[in-house]
Design a protein around this motif. Structure first.
Motif, short mmCIF file in Angstrom:
data_model
loop_
_atom_site.label_atom_id
_atom_site.label_comp_id
_atom_site.label_asym_id
_atom_site.label_seq_id
_atom_site.Cartn_x
_atom_site.Cartn_y
_atom_site.Cartn_z
N ASN A 1 -6.48 55.60 -49.04
CA ASN A 1 -7.88 55.44 -49.45
C ASN A 1 -8.59 54.37 -48.62
OD1 ASN A 1 -7.97 57.43 -51.47
ND2 ASN A 1 -7.02 56.06 -52.95
N TYR A 2 -7.91 53.28 -48.28
CA TYR A 2 -8.53 52.22 -47.49
C TYR A 2 -8.81 52.65 -46.04
CZ TYR A 2 -7.03 48.97 -51.19
OH TYR A 2 -6.82 48.33 -52.38
N LEU A 3 -7.91 53.43 -45.46
CA LEU A 3 -8.02 53.72 -44.04
C LEU A 3 -8.71 55.04 -43.71
CD1 LEU A 3 -4.62 52.27 -42.82
CD2 LEU A 3 -6.90 51.27 -42.65
N ALA A 4 -9.03 55.85 -44.71
CA ALA A 4 -9.77 57.09 -44.45
C ALA A 4 -11.15 56.78 -43.88
CB ALA A 4 -9.87 57.93 -45.72
N LEU A 5 -11.80 55.76 -44.40
CA LEU A 5 -13.14 55.39 -43.93
C LEU A 5 -13.13 54.91 -42.47
CD1 LEU A 5 -16.15 55.09 -44.60
CD2 LEU A 5 -15.62 52.78 -45.39
N PRO A 6 -12.24 53.98 -42.09
CA PRO A 6 -12.22 53.58 -40.67
C PRO A 6 -11.93 54.75 -39.72
CG PRO A 6 -11.04 51.97 -41.97
CD PRO A 6 -11.38 53.11 -42.89
#
Length: 157
Positions: free
Chosen positions: A12-17
């Motif tokens: 969830n944290y790294l999907a955006l980057p």
């Protein structure tokens, strides 16, 4: 080795980057496709589909589709926990299940598996960048999982 909850948090944290990288390359469509593919790959097409895990249970009423996969693939084996090959194996298995369902449901109006294959080919030819962003997202989320498990290179175990 990370827990299922930890895998989910990092996905969830790294999907955006990852989506932001795709945004710079392909614009808004790239952002949407890339971040969704990373998120979907980490939460639904995880290397842990080879066990009765959180990703398996996320499939809800369709979770039974992954039972043959669990029987065929050894947990943390080279078919599930190997970079590129693991993702390709899961995608091939899922595509095979979709093709089988279409073939069985053709009398009820489902498209023929060949029709789906033609549509995939057209998508690749017309939207290659978005296809690469999607495949990259699926693979990047798998690498994230493997790194968290401490085994991105299974031949070094």
């Amino acid at each position: 080795m990370a827990t299922g909850r930890r895998h989910d948090q990092f996905t969830n944290y790294l999907a955006l980057p990852y989506g932001l990288i795709c945004l710079l390359w392909l614009g808004l469509a790239g952002f949407l496709v890339g971040s969704f593919a990373f998120w979907f790959g980490g939460l639904w097409l995880s290397p842990d589909l080879d066990t009765n895990s959180r990703p398996s249970r996320r499939w809800g009423p369709l979770a039974w589709l992954w039972t043959p996969y669990r029987k065929l693939v050894r947990h943390r084996g080279w078919l599930s926990h190997t970079p590129i090959l693991g993702s390709a194996c899961r995608l091939f298995y899922l595509a095979s299940m979709i093709a089988l369902a279409c073939w069985l449901l053709q009398p009820l109006g489902a498209p023929a598996p060949q029709h789906l294959a033609i549509k995939l080919q057209q998508c690749w030819l017309l939207k290659r960048g978005l296809c690469i962003a999607a495949l990259g997202g699926l693979e990047a989320s798998a690498w994230l999982h493997l790194i968290q498990d401490g085994d991105p290179l299974p031949w070094r175990r």
